[in-house]
Each structure stands twice: as C-alpha cells, then as structure tokens.
Design a protein around this motif. Structure first.
Motif, PDB file in Angstrom:
ATOM      1  N   THR A  11       0.842  -1.208   0.000  1.00 31.29           N
ATOM      2  CA  THR A  11       0.000   0.000   0.000  1.00 31.29           C
ATOM      3  C   THR A  11       0.872   1.252   0.000  1.00 31.29           C
ATOM      4  O   THR A  11       0.618   2.197  -0.760  1.00 31.29           O
ATOM      5  N   ILE A  12       1.904   1.248   0.832  1.00 28.05           N
ATOM      6  CA  ILE A  12       2.829   2.389   0.884  1.00 28.05           C
ATOM      7  C   ILE A  12       3.500   2.581  -0.472  1.00 28.05           C
ATOM      8  O   ILE A  12       3.589   3.701  -0.984  1.00 28.05           O
ATOM      9  N   LYS A  13       3.935   1.498  -1.078  1.00 23.18           N
ATOM     10  CA  LYS A  13       4.596   1.582  -2.385  1.00 23.18           C
ATOM     11  C   LYS A  13       3.637   2.140  -3.435  1.00 23.18           C
ATOM     12  O   LYS A  13       4.019   2.986  -4.237  1.00 23.18           O
ATOM     13  N   GLU A  14       2.390   1.694  -3.416  1.00 27.31           N
ATOM     14  CA  GLU A  14       1.400   2.190  -4.370  1.00 27.31           C
ATOM     15  C   GLU A  14       1.185   3.695  -4.206  1.00 27.31           C
ATOM     16  O   GLU A  14       1.118   4.425  -5.194  1.00 27.31           O
ATOM     17  N   ILE A  15       1.075   4.152  -2.965  1.00 28.84           N
ATOM     18  CA  ILE A  15       0.878   5.582  -2.696  1.00 28.84           C
ATOM     19  C   ILE A  15       2.070   6.384  -3.206  1.00 28.84           C
ATOM     20  O   ILE A  15       1.916   7.385  -3.908  1.00 28.84           O
ATOM     21  N   VAL A  16       3.270   5.932  -2.873  1.00 29.22           N
ATOM     22  CA  VAL A  16       4.486   6.643  -3.290  1.00 29.22           C
ATOM     23  C   VAL A  16       4.600   6.681  -4.809  1.00 29.22           C
ATOM     24  O   VAL A  16       4.861   7.742  -5.396  1.00 29.22           O
ATOM     25  N   CYS A  17       4.365   5.557  -5.461  1.00 28.58           N
ATOM     26  CA  CYS A  17       4.488   5.501  -6.924  1.00 28.58           C
ATOM     27  C   CYS A  17       3.466   6.395  -7.609  1.00 28.58           C
ATOM     28  O   CYS A  17       3.784   7.051  -8.605  1.00 28.58           O
ATOM     29  N   GLU A  18       2.258   6.431  -7.072  1.00 27.11           N
ATOM     30  CA  GLU A  18       1.224   7.278  -7.659  1.00 27.11           C
ATOM     31  C   GLU A  18       1.611   8.749  -7.546  1.00 27.11           C
ATOM     32  O   GLU A  18       1.507   9.509  -8.518  1.00 27.11           O
ATOM     33  N   ILE A  19       2.072   9.164  -6.382  1.00 30.46           N
ATOM     34  CA  ILE A  19       2.423  10.570  -6.172  1.00 30.46           C
ATOM     35  C   ILE A  19       3.662  10.966  -6.977  1.00 30.46           C
ATOM     36  O   ILE A  19       3.721  12.046  -7.565  1.00 30.46           O
ATOM     37  N   LEU A  20       4.649  10.078  -7.024  1.00 36.70           N
ATOM     38  CA  LEU A  20       5.878  10.394  -7.758  1.00 36.70           C
ATOM     39  C   LEU A  20       5.749  10.124  -9.255  1.00 36.70           C
ATOM     40  O   LEU A  20       6.674  10.413 -10.026  1.00 36.70           O
ATOM     41  N   GLU A  21       4.598   9.541  -9.642  1.00 37.90           N
ATOM     42  CA  GLU A  21       4.340   9.223 -11.052  1.00 37.90           C
ATOM     43  C   GLU A  21       5.431   8.340 -11.636  1.00 37.90           C
ATOM     44  O   GLU A  21       6.013   8.636 -12.681  1.00 37.90           O
ATOM     45  N   VAL A  27      10.961   1.439  -8.567  1.00 31.25           N
ATOM     46  CA  VAL A  27      11.337   1.842  -7.207  1.00 31.25           C
ATOM     47  C   VAL A  27      11.662   0.602  -6.376  1.00 31.25           C
ATOM     48  O   VAL A  27      11.015  -0.430  -6.500  1.00 31.25           O
ATOM     49  N   THR A  28      12.728   0.723  -5.580  1.00 32.65           N
ATOM     50  CA  THR A  28      13.114  -0.364  -4.682  1.00 32.65           C
ATOM     51  C   THR A  28      13.007   0.135  -3.250  1.00 32.65           C
ATOM     52  O   THR A  28      12.764   1.322  -3.022  1.00 32.65           O
ATOM     53  N   GLN A  29      13.216  -0.745  -2.293  1.00 33.23           N
ATOM     54  CA  GLN A  29      13.180  -0.341  -0.885  1.00 33.23           C
ATOM     55  C   GLN A  29      14.236   0.714  -0.589  1.00 33.23           C
ATOM     56  O   GLN A  29      14.058   1.536   0.298  1.00 33.23           O
ATOM     57  N   GLU A  30      15.335   0.688  -1.325  1.00 25.73           N
ATOM     58  CA  GLU A  30      16.469   1.569  -1.037  1.00 25.73           C
ATOM     59  C   GLU A  30      16.617   2.746  -1.999  1.00 25.73           C
ATOM     60  O   GLU A  30      17.405   3.650  -1.740  1.00 25.73           O
ATOM     61  N   SER A  31      15.885   2.739  -3.140  1.00 25.00           N
ATOM     62  CA  SER A  31      16.071   3.844  -4.088  1.00 25.00           C
ATOM     63  C   SER A  31      15.583   5.151  -3.459  1.00 25.00           C
ATOM     64  O   SER A  31      14.566   5.193  -2.778  1.00 25.00           O
ATOM     65  N   LEU A  32      16.336   6.191  -3.688  1.00 23.20           N
ATOM     66  CA  LEU A  32      16.072   7.484  -3.060  1.00 23.20           C
ATOM     67  C   LEU A  32      15.102   8.303  -3.901  1.00 23.20           C
ATOM     68  O   LEU A  32      15.287   8.458  -5.105  1.00 23.20           O
ATOM     69  N   PHE A  33      14.053   8.806  -3.258  1.00 25.85           N
ATOM     70  CA  PHE A  33      13.021   9.539  -3.976  1.00 25.85           C
ATOM     71  C   PHE A  33      13.582  10.750  -4.705  1.00 25.85           C
ATOM     72  O   PHE A  33      13.311  10.950  -5.878  1.00 25.85           O
ATOM     73  N   LYS A  34      14.361  11.552  -4.010  1.00 24.76           N
ATOM     74  CA  LYS A  34      14.871  12.796  -4.595  1.00 24.76           C
ATOM     75  C   LYS A  34      15.930  12.511  -5.661  1.00 24.76           C
ATOM     76  O   LYS A  34      15.832  12.980  -6.791  1.00 24.76           O
ATOM     77  N   GLU A  35      16.944  11.741  -5.291  1.00 20.83           N
ATOM     78  CA  GLU A  35      18.074  11.520  -6.181  1.00 20.83           C
ATOM     79  C   GLU A  35      17.747  10.586  -7.346  1.00 20.83           C
ATOM     80  O   GLU A  35      18.159  10.830  -8.477  1.00 20.83           O
ATOM     81  N   ASP A  36      16.984   9.518  -7.086  1.00 23.50           N
ATOM     82  CA  ASP A  36      16.725   8.522  -8.123  1.00 23.50           C
ATOM     83  C   ASP A  36      15.430   8.763  -8.895  1.00 23.50           C
ATOM     84  O   ASP A  36      15.274   8.292 -10.018  1.00 23.50           O
ATOM     85  N   HIS A  37      14.492   9.500  -8.279  1.00 23.81           N
ATOM     86  CA  HIS A  37      13.179   9.641  -8.905  1.00 23.81           C
ATOM     87  C   HIS A  37      12.734  11.099  -9.052  1.00 23.81           C
ATOM     88  O   HIS A  37      11.569  11.367  -9.327  1.00 23.81           O
ATOM     89  N   ASP A  38      13.645  12.034  -8.846  1.00 24.84           N
ATOM     90  CA  ASP A  38      13.395  13.469  -9.061  1.00 24.84           C
ATOM     91  C   ASP A  38      12.228  14.033  -8.253  1.00 24.84           C
ATOM     92  O   ASP A  38      11.519  14.927  -8.707  1.00 24.84           O
ATOM     93  N   ALA A  39      12.028  13.530  -7.054  1.00 25.56           N
ATOM     94  CA  ALA A  39      10.959  14.045  -6.191  1.00 25.56           C
ATOM     95  C   ALA A  39      11.394  15.366  -5.567  1.00 25.56           C
ATOM     96  O   ALA A  39      12.565  15.567  -5.276  1.00 25.56           O
TER      97      ALA A  39
END
Length: 84
Positions: A11-21, A27-39
């Motif tokens: 559920t957490i992963k789904e929420i994060v993926c939806e918001i970060l598009e 996305v992995t457990q360790e991938s960084l939102f800002k650095e790896d996914h431009d959040a």
C-alpha cells in the motif's frame, strides 16, 4: 514477513508511486526519492499527507528527513501507527 506487513508495504509503495508518477518496478526499498526519482519537497509532503489518510495516523513533518526511500517511509509510518 507477515501478510499484514507485506500488504502495508505494498500500500505504501502504491501511494508513493502514484504521487511520484513512477512505475512500481522502478522503485526499490532503497532507491532514493529525490536523487533517483526526481521528487521535490512538495511531493514529500503529498506522500506524508496521503499516508496519514490511508493509515489514519499523524506523522510529524520533522520525520520527512527519514522518509527518503520506501524503507524509511515504512519505518516512520510503523512507528506512528505503533505497529509491532
């Protein structure tokens, strides 16, 4: 890992993926939102608000510094929800 834990993490992963598009496979457990996914910080606050609503918890904004990847997000939500 229990079924409940796995469901919560999904559920957490789904929420994060939806918001970060982003795709869940990207996305992995360790991938960084800002650095790896431009959040940006606005997305982080969106994630926090969505998690509060989904799990009926209150998360202090000071925890945003720990919420840099899925692992960190799960730990913060688990502490806020008092999951054992």
């Amino acid at each position: 890992m229990s079924t409940v834990t796995a469901e919560r993490q999904e559920t957490i992963k789904e929420i994060v993926c939806e918001i970060l598009e982003i795709e869940p496979d990207d996305v992995t457990q360790e991938s960084l939102f800002k650095e790896d996914h431009d959040a940006d910080s606005l997305r982080a606050i969106e994630i926090l608000a969505s998690l509060e609503k989904a799990f009926n918890v209150v998360i202090n904004q000071s925890e945003l510094g720990r919420m840099v990847n899925l692992k960190g997000v799960y730990e913060v939500v688990a502490e806020s929800a008092d999951w054992k």
